[in-house]
Design an enzyme around this catalytic site. Structure first.
Site, PDB file in Angstrom:
ATOM      1  N   ARG A 102      41.204  70.214  91.934  1.00  0.00           N
ATOM      2  CA  ARG A 102      40.255  69.200  91.449  1.00  0.00           C
ATOM      3  C   ARG A 102      40.961  67.869  91.180  1.00  0.00           C
ATOM      4  O   ARG A 102      42.175  67.747  91.359  1.00  0.00           O
ATOM      5  CB  ARG A 102      39.603  69.699  90.165  1.00  0.00           C
ATOM      6  CG  ARG A 102      38.908  71.051  90.272  1.00  0.00           C
ATOM      7  CD  ARG A 102      37.647  70.937  91.095  1.00  0.00           C
ATOM      8  NE  ARG A 102      36.860  72.163  91.068  1.00  0.00           N
ATOM      9  CZ  ARG A 102      35.922  72.464  90.166  1.00  0.00           C
ATOM     10  NH1 ARG A 102      35.673  71.644  89.163  1.00  0.00           N
ATOM     11  NH2 ARG A 102      35.236  73.584  90.259  1.00  0.00           N
ATOM     12  N   LYS A 143      38.608  77.410  90.831  1.00  0.00           N
ATOM     13  CA  LYS A 143      39.046  76.019  90.661  1.00  0.00           C
ATOM     14  C   LYS A 143      40.507  75.947  90.221  1.00  0.00           C
ATOM     15  O   LYS A 143      41.038  76.893  89.611  1.00  0.00           O
ATOM     16  CB  LYS A 143      38.147  75.313  89.657  1.00  0.00           C
ATOM     17  CG  LYS A 143      38.098  76.001  88.308  1.00  0.00           C
ATOM     18  CD  LYS A 143      37.213  75.268  87.311  1.00  0.00           C
ATOM     19  CE  LYS A 143      35.758  75.484  87.502  1.00  0.00           C
ATOM     20  NZ  LYS A 143      34.918  75.052  86.367  1.00  0.00           N
ATOM     21  N   LYS A 162      43.310  73.112  88.478  1.00  0.00           N
ATOM     22  CA  LYS A 162      43.354  71.805  87.812  1.00  0.00           C
ATOM     23  C   LYS A 162      44.786  71.344  87.540  1.00  0.00           C
ATOM     24  O   LYS A 162      45.608  72.139  87.091  1.00  0.00           O
ATOM     25  CB  LYS A 162      42.566  71.878  86.517  1.00  0.00           C
ATOM     26  CG  LYS A 162      41.098  72.179  86.779  1.00  0.00           C
ATOM     27  CD  LYS A 162      40.275  72.157  85.530  1.00  0.00           C
ATOM     28  CE  LYS A 162      38.795  72.234  85.874  1.00  0.00           C
ATOM     29  NZ  LYS A 162      37.954  72.257  84.683  1.00  0.00           N
ATOM     30  N   CYS A 187      30.344  67.538  76.066  1.00  0.00           N
ATOM     31  CA  CYS A 187      30.007  67.796  77.469  1.00  0.00           C
ATOM     32  C   CYS A 187      28.536  67.426  77.683  1.00  0.00           C
ATOM     33  O   CYS A 187      27.804  67.248  76.714  1.00  0.00           O
ATOM     34  CB  CYS A 187      30.232  69.270  77.791  1.00  0.00           C
ATOM     35  SG  CYS A 187      28.914  70.329  77.149  1.00  0.00           S
ATOM     36  N   CYS A 227      22.887  70.431  82.791  1.00  0.00           N
ATOM     37  CA  CYS A 227      23.763  71.561  83.076  1.00  0.00           C
ATOM     38  C   CYS A 227      23.000  72.883  83.019  1.00  0.00           C
ATOM     39  O   CYS A 227      22.414  73.223  81.992  1.00  0.00           O
ATOM     40  CB  CYS A 227      24.932  71.600  82.098  1.00  0.00           C
ATOM     41  SG  CYS A 227      26.021  72.991  82.454  1.00  0.00           S
ATOM     42  N   CYS A 231      28.239  75.364  75.801  1.00  0.00           N
ATOM     43  CA  CYS A 231      28.507  76.781  76.120  1.00  0.00           C
ATOM     44  C   CYS A 231      30.007  77.007  76.060  1.00  0.00           C
ATOM     45  O   CYS A 231      30.777  76.055  75.926  1.00  0.00           O
ATOM     46  CB  CYS A 231      27.915  77.136  77.495  1.00  0.00           C
ATOM     47  SG  CYS A 231      29.006  76.769  78.882  1.00  0.00           S
TER      48      CYS A 231
HETATM   49 FE1  SRM Z   1      33.212  71.945  83.481  1.00  0.00          FE
HETATM   50  C1  SRM Z   1      31.190  74.194  84.976  1.00  0.00           C
HETATM   51  C2  SRM Z   1      30.809  69.642  83.553  1.00  0.00           C
HETATM   52  C3  SRM Z   1      35.500  69.587  82.693  1.00  0.00           C
HETATM   53  C4  SRM Z   1      35.353  74.400  82.457  1.00  0.00           C
HETATM   54  N1  SRM Z   1      31.333  71.913  84.210  1.00  0.00           N
HETATM   55  C5  SRM Z   1      30.694  72.934  84.829  1.00  0.00           C
HETATM   56  C6  SRM Z   1      29.360  72.456  85.404  1.00  0.00           C
HETATM   57  C7  SRM Z   1      29.592  71.978  86.793  1.00  0.00           C
HETATM   58  C8  SRM Z   1      28.202  73.472  85.310  1.00  0.00           C
HETATM   59  C9  SRM Z   1      27.952  74.350  86.487  1.00  0.00           C
HETATM   60  O1  SRM Z   1      28.886  74.990  87.012  1.00  0.00           O
HETATM   61  O2  SRM Z   1      26.789  74.444  86.894  1.00  0.00           O
HETATM   62  C10 SRM Z   1      29.078  71.272  84.434  1.00  0.00           C
HETATM   63  C11 SRM Z   1      28.153  70.183  84.955  1.00  0.00           C
HETATM   64  C12 SRM Z   1      27.331  69.623  83.819  1.00  0.00           C
HETATM   65  C13 SRM Z   1      26.610  68.375  84.154  1.00  0.00           C
HETATM   66  O3  SRM Z   1      25.359  68.389  84.110  1.00  0.00           O
HETATM   67  O4  SRM Z   1      27.224  67.365  84.426  1.00  0.00           O
HETATM   68  C14 SRM Z   1      30.481  70.880  84.052  1.00  0.00           C
HETATM   69  N2  SRM Z   1      33.186  69.960  83.312  1.00  0.00           N
HETATM   70  C15 SRM Z   1      32.073  69.200  83.292  1.00  0.00           C
HETATM   71  C16 SRM Z   1      32.396  67.785  82.861  1.00  0.00           C
HETATM   72  C17 SRM Z   1      31.507  66.733  83.524  1.00  0.00           C
HETATM   73  C18 SRM Z   1      32.296  67.732  81.333  1.00  0.00           C
HETATM   74  C19 SRM Z   1      32.462  66.397  80.653  1.00  0.00           C
HETATM   75  O5  SRM Z   1      32.065  66.356  79.508  1.00  0.00           O
HETATM   76  O6  SRM Z   1      33.002  65.460  81.200  1.00  0.00           O
HETATM   77  C20 SRM Z   1      33.885  67.730  83.261  1.00  0.00           C
HETATM   78  C21 SRM Z   1      34.101  67.312  84.683  1.00  0.00           C
HETATM   79  C22 SRM Z   1      35.578  67.137  84.955  1.00  0.00           C
HETATM   80  C23 SRM Z   1      35.886  66.591  86.309  1.00  0.00           C
HETATM   81  O7  SRM Z   1      35.787  65.375  86.505  1.00  0.00           O
HETATM   82  O8  SRM Z   1      36.302  67.366  87.178  1.00  0.00           O
HETATM   83  C24 SRM Z   1      34.261  69.194  83.099  1.00  0.00           C
HETATM   84  N3  SRM Z   1      35.125  71.984  82.781  1.00  0.00           N
HETATM   85  C25 SRM Z   1      35.853  70.894  82.401  1.00  0.00           C
HETATM   86  C26 SRM Z   1      36.977  71.302  81.624  1.00  0.00           C
HETATM   87  C27 SRM Z   1      37.982  70.374  80.939  1.00  0.00           C
HETATM   88  C28 SRM Z   1      39.131  70.035  81.827  1.00  0.00           C
HETATM   89  O9  SRM Z   1      39.171  70.447  82.997  1.00  0.00           O
HETATM   90  O10 SRM Z   1      40.022  69.347  81.363  1.00  0.00           O
HETATM   91  C29 SRM Z   1      36.927  72.691  81.537  1.00  0.00           C
HETATM   92  C30 SRM Z   1      37.889  73.594  80.730  1.00  0.00           C
HETATM   93  C31 SRM Z   1      39.220  73.713  81.357  1.00  0.00           C
HETATM   94  C32 SRM Z   1      39.220  74.820  82.367  1.00  0.00           C
HETATM   95  O11 SRM Z   1      38.838  74.589  83.502  1.00  0.00           O
HETATM   96  O12 SRM Z   1      39.562  75.953  82.002  1.00  0.00           O
HETATM   97  C33 SRM Z   1      35.766  73.109  82.284  1.00  0.00           C
HETATM   98  N4  SRM Z   1      33.283  73.945  83.724  1.00  0.00           N
HETATM   99  C34 SRM Z   1      34.226  74.783  83.173  1.00  0.00           C
HETATM  100  C35 SRM Z   1      33.861  76.145  83.480  1.00  0.00           C
HETATM  101  C36 SRM Z   1      34.645  77.410  83.053  1.00  0.00           C
HETATM  102  C37 SRM Z   1      35.665  77.769  84.059  1.00  0.00           C
HETATM  103  C38 SRM Z   1      36.346  79.072  83.719  1.00  0.00           C
HETATM  104  O13 SRM Z   1      37.530  79.197  83.984  1.00  0.00           O
HETATM  105  O14 SRM Z   1      35.703  79.975  83.203  1.00  0.00           O
HETATM  106  C39 SRM Z   1      32.660  76.082  84.207  1.00  0.00           C
HETATM  107  C40 SRM Z   1      31.853  77.261  84.746  1.00  0.00           C
HETATM  108  C41 SRM Z   1      32.351  77.747  86.054  1.00  0.00           C
HETATM  109  O15 SRM Z   1      33.260  77.200  86.670  1.00  0.00           O
HETATM  110  O16 SRM Z   1      31.821  78.765  86.485  1.00  0.00           O
HETATM  111  C42 SRM Z   1      32.322  74.695  84.328  1.00  0.00           C
HETATM  112 FE1  SF4 Z   2      28.796  72.011  78.685  1.00  0.00          FE
HETATM  113 FE2  SF4 Z   2      28.955  74.581  79.350  1.00  0.00          FE
HETATM  114 FE3  SF4 Z   2      27.663  72.904  80.911  1.00  0.00          FE
HETATM  115 FE4  SF4 Z   2      30.317  72.744  80.694  1.00  0.00          FE
HETATM  116  S1  SF4 Z   2      29.192  74.397  81.582  1.00  0.00           S
HETATM  117  S2  SF4 Z   2      28.836  71.045  80.697  1.00  0.00           S
HETATM  118  S3  SF4 Z   2      30.597  73.343  78.544  1.00  0.00           S
HETATM  119  S4  SF4 Z   2      27.116  73.420  78.783  1.00  0.00           S
END
Ligand code: SRM
Ligand code: SF4
Length: 603
Positions: free
Chosen positions: A144, A247, A249, A471, A477, A516
């Protein structure tokens, strides 16, 4: 080690693995869906493929009572968060034309466009590419967006490390040609209705319902199968046929600042300098195996900090990055997506084993890790001097949402500033932004434009608000269990009131909320973290620290929104009365309140 040795065709493979194996071009049927005006969404299979293209299929959760109203979120890739002015203006325009008139700065220094309907996808994606940005691999089972410190005043090494971050980002980018064929050239867009055979559809058990997937090496990509015949298999040189198990990172950090939360990444590079010559980058300490996502009630899933693996000189950067990525590719769990992140490989096989694996793959030995001393995280706000004599402005952006409200027209103001002064915009890992490279003669005008639009440059927000993140969660989401971005501001009002009442108004507490347990705003690193459990209910975590090198711990489970302050007030009061000189809230909570809780409460 054979490539993708773990990616066999055994029935135990997860559904996503079979999908990738079936169509390594990552094109799916999306071109046909795009060209069909009767369709407002992609198939369940293509929902997975579009992620690799930076697109999420969502629906407006506020409107679910009247059915599912499909819309899309698009995320781009911005290594180190650097956005040249000409790109910024286009991104801003795209948000207005095709999105919900907001630009969302993500917690990984990228932009997201929300609320885009299917007809807007083509023009939006094409325009993003025309200004030399991309959405390729912003999501999906690939490397990513690469994070790096973007603040120009924090170290003389910032620009050098940013260049390394761009290099790693480029080297780890998949070469999927379908992306350009669909979104840039548009050559795939004429295929509507012309397919001769349907693609394999997978059943709930992940097994093909119709024809079986092509055998390994059969050489048939189902992508684009139609009048022009079958395309040759696309096998990415780095990723192989089935990409990564999950993914991946990457982040860089320059001590003493840990603004990228480097220990939460699968792959971390910590800049190491010669202590006698702090401007001289000697190389990097390699970190691996961090990650935060977990599921409520599933103890097999947990947040984890990266291990420190070793040190290597700068020349080894790309080789080490590829070594870590391919180790994930080959050893990550492809049978269970909840167990597929690199952190579980490190947890189960250990840092020593991993170090050996990296050395074999990179082709050289790592040295012992060099000392590194992190002292803080977070952003600088207001006007500051840059090393090159120009200035930059740090702007707090609530939950990263660049938007206009009656009181505060941040989006309009930024557009006017960038249009007039051609200023570079930088996105920070805490969802804020910087206007950089500002000349002395531009500063007053920029301050005035912001003031005209209700955006102060001094005292932008209380300390506790400036150090917060949320988030998106509702309404976009699909995984959100509770409100986040829309609830945190009012909770912070309560915090501000409470802290003022206790005489602690100027104290900074790092507060982060997610809807979540996936942890997208990194709540498990916060001094106070809120994690959505159910509508209006949050698990409350305490005890992160200022260097972001310690996971917090659960303090209370399933606390109702209206009860949150009642639960926290006694702890804040104790902190005021019992803290050691200068002791931050997170350190105090870990030393006292959490030490008094015998074992972590069950999730
Ligand atoms: Fe995230 C899934 C938003 C950083 C862990 N994340 C999602 C999704 C795409 C939901 C989905 O799969 O349907 C969210 C979209 C919501 C929306 O409506 O925009 C979403 N994640 C985000 C963002 C936009 C949150 C924010 O407040 O900015 C961040 C986008 C980062 C980017 O530019 O790439 C974002 N996500 C993170 C982080 C923080 C980080 O990377 O520093 C994490 C935790 C670190 C990690 O990866 O362990 C994170 N997102 C997840 C997960 C859990 C992954 C796991 O290992 O279990 C999911 C769910 C999944 O992947 O199945 C997820
Ligand atoms: Fe927030 Fe969970 Fe959606 Fe990530 S996946 S944007 S933590 S509600």
């Amino acid at each position: 080690m054979s490539e993708n040795s773990s990616a066999s065709t055994t029935p135990a493979l997860s559904k996503n693995e079979l999908l990738k194996q079936n169509d390594p071009s990552l094109a799916g049927d999306m071109a046909a869906t795009l060209a069909d005006p009767a369709l407002d969404r992609f198939s369940a299979d293509d929902e997975q493929f579009i992620k690799f293209h930076g697109i999420y299929q969502q629906d407006d959760r506020d409107r679910r009572k009247t059915g599912k109203h499909y819309q899309f979120m698009i995320r781009n890739r911005v290594p180190g968060g650097i956005v040249p002015p000409e790109q910024y203006l286009v991104f801003d325009d795209l948000a207005t034309r095709y999105g919900n008139d907001t630009l969302r700065i993500t917690s990984r220094q990228a932009f997201q466009w929300h609320g885009v309907v299917k007809t807007g996808l083509g023009p939006l994606m094409r325009r993003i590419n025309e200004v030399l940005s991309t959405t390729l691999a912003a999501c999906g089972d690939v490397a990513r967006n690469v994070m790096a410190p973007a603040t120009p005043a924090t170290s003389v090494l910032v620009e050098q490390v940013l260049a390394d971050a761009r290099l790693v980002s480029e080297e780890l980018l998949p070469r999927a040609t379908a992306y350009h064929q669909i979104w840039v050239d548009g050559t795939e867009l004429n295929l509507a209705g012309e397919r001769e055979e349907p693609r394999t559809t997978l059943g709930p058990d992940g097994q093909p319902l119709s024809a079986p997937p092509p055998a390994e090496g059969e050489g048939v990509s189902r992508c684009g199968a139609g009048p022009r015949g079958a395309k040759p298999v696309v096998e990415d040189a780095l990723y192989g046929r089935t990409y990564l198990p999950r993914k991946f990172k990457t982040a860089f950090a320059i001590p003493p600042l840990n603004d990228t939360d480097v220990f939460t990444n699968c792959l971390g590079f910590v800049a190491i300098v010669d202590p006698a010559h702090p401007e001289q980058l000697l190389g990097y300490n390699l970190l691996a195996g961090g990650g935060l996502g977990m599921s409520h009630g599933n103890k097999e899933t947990f947040p984890r900090l990266a291990d420190v693996i070793g040190f290597f000189p700068c020349e080894g950067l790309v080789a080490v990055a590829k070594a870590v990525l391919t180790a994930h590719r080959d050893f990550g769990d492809r049978t269970n997506r909840k167990h597929a992140r690199l952190k579980y490989v490190l947890e189960e096989r250990g840092a020593n084993w991993f170090r050996g694996e990296v050395e074999v793959r990179a082709g050289f030995k790592l040295d012992e890790a060099r000392p590194m001393n992190f002292q803080k995280q977070g952003d600088l706000f207001g006007w500051h001097q840059q090393a090159d004599g120009s200035r930059f402005l740090g702007l707090y952006v609530e939950a990263g949402r660049v938007k206009n409200t009656p009181e505060r027209q941040l989006k309009i103001a930024l557009r006017r500033i960038v249009e007039k002064h051609r200023i570079e915009v930088r996105l920070t890992p805490s969802q804020n932004l910087l206007l950089t490279g500002v000349r002395a003669d531009q500063q007053a005008d920029i301050t005035a434009i912001l003031a005209e639009h209700g955006v102060p440059v001094e005292n932008q927000a209380a300390a506790v608000r400036r150090a917060s993140m949320a988030c998106p969660s509702m309404p976009t989401c699909g995984l959100g269990l509770a409100e986040s971005e829309r609830f945190l501001p009012s909770l912070l009002d309560q915090f501000e009131h409470e802290l003022a009442t206790l005489g602690l108004a100027d104290e900074e507490i790092i507060v982060r909320m997610t809807g979540c347990p996936n942890g997208c705003a990194r709540p498990y690193m916060a001094e106070i973290g809120f994690v959505g459990r159910a509508p209006n209910k949050y698990n409350v975590y305490l005890g992160g620290n200022e260097t972001s090198m310690r996971l917090n711990r659960e303090f209370r489970a399933s606390v109702k929104s209206e009860e949150i302050m009642n639960e926290l007030r006694p702890v804040l009061l104790r902190w005021r009365d019992e803290r050691q000189p200068g002791e931050r809230f997170g350190d105090f909570a870990m030393r006292t309140v959490l030490a008094e809780i015998p074992a972590p409460a069950t999730a």
